[in-house]
Write an enzyme that holds these catalytic residues in place. Structure first.
Site, mmCIF file in Angstrom:
data_model
loop_
_atom_site.group_PDB
_atom_site.id
_atom_site.type_symbol
_atom_site.label_atom_id
_atom_site.label_comp_id
_atom_site.label_asym_id
_atom_site.label_seq_id
_atom_site.Cartn_x
_atom_site.Cartn_y
_atom_site.Cartn_z
ATOM 1 N N ILE A 41 22.979 28.514 63.975
ATOM 2 C CA ILE A 41 22.836 29.640 64.906
ATOM 3 C C ILE A 41 21.533 30.374 64.674
ATOM 4 C CG2 ILE A 41 23.817 31.829 65.661
ATOM 5 C CD1 ILE A 41 26.562 30.781 64.947
ATOM 6 N N VAL A 49 23.059 31.057 59.135
ATOM 7 C CA VAL A 49 24.340 31.173 59.824
ATOM 8 C C VAL A 49 24.527 29.944 60.699
ATOM 9 C CG1 VAL A 49 25.772 32.563 61.360
ATOM 10 C CG2 VAL A 49 24.147 33.683 59.822
ATOM 11 N N LYS A 62 28.282 32.007 57.359
ATOM 12 C CA LYS A 62 27.038 32.403 56.701
ATOM 13 C C LYS A 62 26.956 31.699 55.355
ATOM 14 C CE LYS A 62 24.292 36.356 55.160
ATOM 15 N NZ LYS A 62 24.170 37.838 55.110
ATOM 16 N N ASP A 156 21.190 48.463 55.963
ATOM 17 C CA ASP A 156 20.297 47.541 56.676
ATOM 18 C C ASP A 156 20.634 47.559 58.159
ATOM 19 O OD1 ASP A 156 18.225 45.746 56.967
ATOM 20 O OD2 ASP A 156 19.460 43.989 56.579
#
EC number: 2.7.11.1
Length: 883
Positions: A41, A49, A62, A156
């Site tokens: 992805i 991922v 992930k 983040d």
């Protein structure tokens, strides 16, 4: 005939009456092998991922490499990400189903959101209208409020980490830099997952199967990968022996461990080797543990920051390395005849290789260490040890037909690779780079990474840090600034913040200094400003009115105000922090361009070592009792004004900002000897233009023994379990947060992070303000050409407000203003947003049921096209798989 479920229950209950008992197989723990790879992805700074499938359901998987996290000293962040996702049960946070692992990787199996990320949508739209931006910000605000109420700080937050669900709603993801506070020192447990505080009546949406719960509470084993089938050795050699895995008594094979009541395959996975015992009866396990335990204590190869992670996770099968999900990086193992073990082949007998062929070889201690070493590079292991290594690794010999279906991600090309954003010294290996040069293979790092390990860990103590002349830290590092963008999350390596000083404030007192560190190539007037070695990044405020105290200091670093240009020095050798930069510049003629007027120099290790011995008189008179130490003021408050007022409070004092290089390691010393020097209190440091103080006062434990180094004790030093951390008695102000590193994407970092101040949930609200501005304008407010300039814009709060027809509404600009407040104590939060006019029309109680402005329309359920815009913007070319 197959018995019914009721029959099974009856037969189980009637075992005592003599009825036929049906055996029910014990369920196996979940494995990554149960998932099928569909396609990649995207890729982030710390992992990749992929789209995976189990049964008829799609998942986003992930994949994080353990070796990368160990090298980056971020194993605790992977644990924090898993814990944060496992604890969260909110409609605005991505749901985590499984937390799996293999010998080399950690796999976080999450729900797949087909709408892509908001960053991709923003690239397509250009910018959002106010109504659309308000809806997205409202949902993110609810997610942040949920996280903060549960002790989780995201740290983040950015559009890249906001995913769009099938209905168009926002869900937060990527908690790789998050901080989880559980108010206790243990990991999450089953009660945390099953009954989170906000779920008085848990909904069916957040229910988890027993296998999912088991995977989420398992301990992540961030030991260095070992030979397949040799995982038990790590348990045997552990400082603590689990009750379920006691050390077998007597003369047993080094691989024999008696595990009881584990998986149905435990009796076949763990066997003793009678041939080994018969051939070599004088080498029991006890002969090896003492030496290898000493190696482990020195090298810290099989433990993480938490004692609970010493053992290999119960979820990690003994010979399980998931060939379908990871590519074996040690191709030479196949040539040697070793194969990887999976659940398909666990029933094969162990130790199939005959030991008789090895009887002619010398079964010495070194060969045993090579066989049992936690990590090794089989391509460089001496021939005398190959057979023993293969014995430990060859757990089975069958069924590898599906192993050819390896994940091939080597075509993921990144012209803006993550390693470019790591400001590293030119000779230090970038973590994401493809390999090592030959010259680096000979230089041993304190982290045991696969490319560098070519012998037993019981060799001589490995040097902890490279000498300063091995680093070329001037032009090459600055050259990389010009081509960098600031969209990726990364670790700030050499953060240089220019701090203005008064031109007339000259504190150099050369006559009162007993001895000075001056480079042999430089005059005392041009001596470089040294770095301030401190275990946490800090901002140090000079007190230039206390020159009289320099009489008591044995040595100093001198600089002259005649040199008006910024100075940066990277000093390594035995220093605590290689790569720390100190930059000073005069008030007049100041330029924000880090490429201009920077003089850099380094102190050669030979010169430093010649000056290190200090006489007893010097060390005793370092700081007399009656002298009051210079105070270190929190000058961060001086930066709380707008750009027009920032310079005014800084003209009276000269500031030096010291920042840790992220190529330096936290608790990185591999030495098992006691500390030669404890990090002395900052009370004993005169942080002025002449940075005085005996040099050994700021030395961390090193690998090399120096009998001539004097011991210096910090007053009222508090004993700690970890001897290499700064004692609590020398810490001032608020308690340090984590390891003091600056992690994240530059555009979204809050000022308190850049200034190394203690931070809390307010950093997420700052990032939310940046996102709101970006949604309304298309670019972040502090965006600039280089990360260095971005940091300066943040500290100055330099926001380019749109004008004319593009001008934001008063309510929108006001909302951005209250979120982007420098003072984190006055920064807006959830309460302020709910009462703000911009969000007056938001139904906060039913946000998840509102109609969203964008609803994904994918071609099929495996469509990943909504992620392509972000990948293209970051020059990511995600390839398929080579089957």
């Amino acid at each position: 005939m197959e018995p019914t479920m009721g029959g099974e229950m009856e037969s189980g209950g009637g075992a005592a009456t003599g009825e036929c008992v049906n055996r029910i197989p014990v369920p196996r723990p979940p494995s990554i092998e149960e998932f099928t790879i569909v396609k990649p992805i995207s890729r982030g700074a710390f992992g990749k991922v992929y789209l995976g499938q189990k049964g008829n359901r799609l998942y986003a998987v992930k994949v994080v490499k353990k070796a990368d996290m160990i090298n980056k000293n971020m194993t605790h962040q992977v644990q924090a990400e898993r814990d944060a996702l496992a604890l969260s049960k909110s409609p605005f946070i991505v749901h985590l189903y499984y937390s799996l692992q293999s010998a080399n990787n950690v796999y976080l199996v999450m729900e797949y959101l087909i709408g892509g990320d908001v960053k991709s949508l923003l690239h397509i739209y250009g910018y959002f209208d106010e109504e659309m931006a308000v809806k997205y910000i409202s949902e993110v605000a609810l997610a942040l409020d949920y996280l903060h109420r549960h002790g989780i700080i995201h740290r983040d937050l950015k559009p890249d980490n906001m995913l769009i669900s099938n209905e168009g709603h926002i869900k937060l993801t990527d908690f790789g830099l998050s901080k989880v506070t559980l108010n206790r020192d243990i990991d999450i447990n089953m009660m945390d997952i099953l009954t989170t505080p906000s779920m008085a009546k848990p909904r069916q949406d957040y229910s988890r199967t027993p296998g999912q719960v088991l995977s989420l509470i398992s301990s992540l084993g961030f030991h260095t990968p070992v030979a397949e089938g040799n995982h038990d050795t790590a348990n045997v050699l552990s400082t603590q022996v689990s009750e379920t895995s006691p050390l077998s008594q007597g003369l047993t094979c080094p691989m024999s461990v008696d595990q009881k009541d584990t998986t149905p395959y435990s009796s076949k996975l763990l066997k003793s080797c009678p041939e080994m015992v018969a051939s070599h009866p004088r080498m029991p396990v006890k002969c090896l543990t003492s030496h290898l335990l000493q190696s482990r204590k020195r090298l810290a190869t099989s433990s993480t920051s938490s004692p609970s992670h010493t053992f290999i996770s119960s979820m990690e099968s003994e010979c399980h390395s998931s060939p379908r999900w990871e590519k074996d990086c040690q191709e030479s193992d196949d040539a040697a005849g070793s194969t990887m073990m999976s659940w398909n082949t666990v029933e094969k007998p162990l130790c199939t290789k005959s030991v008789d062929a090895m009887e002619t070889k010398s079964f010495n201690e070194r060969d045993l260490e090579l066989a049992l070493s936690p990590i090794h590079n089989s391509s460089v292991v001496p021939a005398t040890g190959n057979s023993y290594v293969n014995l430990a690794k060859k757990c089975s010999s069958g069924e590898v037909s599906w192993e050819a279906r390896e994940l091939d991600v080597n075509n993921i090309n990144m012209t803006a690779d993550t390693s470019q954003y790591c400001f590293h010294e030119s000779n230090q290996r970038a973590v994401d780079s493809g390999g090592m040069t030959e010259e680096h293979l000979g230089k041993r790092s304190c982290k045991r990474i696969f490319e560098l390990v070519d012998s037993s860990p019981r060799q001589g103590i490995i040097p902890n840090k490279k000498s300063c002349f091995e680093y070329e830290c001037s032009n090459e590092m600055r050259d990389c600034y010009a081509t960098q963008r600031t969209g990726f999350a990364f670790e700030v390596q050499d953060l240089k913040l220019l701090v203005y000083r008064d031109q007339q404030n000259d504190c150099v007192n050369k006559e009162n200094v007993g001895s000075s560190f001056t480079d042999k190539h430089q005059t005392p007037e041009k001596s470089p400003v040294p770095m301030i070695e401190k275990n946490l990044m800090c901002e140090l405020d000079d007190d230039c009115d206390k020159n009289s105290k320099k009489d008591y200091l044995s040595s100093s670093f001198l600089c002259s105000d005649g040199d008006r240009t910024p100075k940066s020095i990277h000093m390594d050798s035995d220093s605590s922090f290689p790569g720390i930069s100190i930059m000073e510049s005069p008030l007049g003629g100041q330029s924000l361009d880090p490429d201009k007027n920077i003089k850099e120099s380094s102190l050669e290790e030979s010169n430093i070592e010649d000056l290190l011995p200090v006489s007893p008189s010097c060390q005793e008179s370092t700081l007399p009792k009656g002298v009051e130490c210079p105070t270190i003021q929190d000058s961060n408050q001086k930066m709380l004004a707008p750009s027009s007022e920032v310079l005014k409070p800084l003209t009276s004092k000269r500031n030096a900002v010291a920042f840790r290089s992220f190529n330096s390691h936290i608790n990185a010393s591999n030495s098992s000897e006691p500390s030669k020097m404890s990090i002395t209190s900052l009370d004993m440091m005169d942080v002025s233009c002449a940075y005085s103080g005996s040099y050994p006062t700021a030395i961390t434990p090193t690998q090399r023994e120096r009998s001539d180094m004097p011991y210096q004790q910090t007053p009222n030093q508090v004993k700690s379990e970890t001897p290499y951390r700064t004692p609590k008695s020398v810490r001032r102000g608020a308690a340090p947060v984590d390891d003091g590193r600056i992690l994240g994407t530059p555009d979204y970092l809050a000022p308190e992070l850049l200034l190394a101040r203690a931070h809390g949930p307010a950093v997420d609200w700052w990032a939310l303000g940046v996102c709101l501005f970006e949604f309304l304008t298309g670019i972040p407010p502090f965006n600039d050409e280089t990360p260095q300039q971005v940091f300066q814009n943040i500290l100055k709060r330099d926001i380019p407000w749109p004008e004319g027809e593009e001008k934001l509404s008063d309510n929108a600009q006001s909302a951005v203003d209250i979120l982007l407040t420098i003072d984190d104590t006055k920064r807006a939060g959830m309460k302020e947003l709910k009462h703000h006019p911009l969000f007056s029309g938001v139904d906060w109680e039913n946000l998840q049921h509102q109609k969203m402005p964008f609803i994904p329309q994918p071609d099929d359920e495996t469509d990943t096209s909504y992620f392509e815009a972000r990948n293209n913007a970051q020059h990511l070319t995600v390839s398929g798989f080579s089957l």
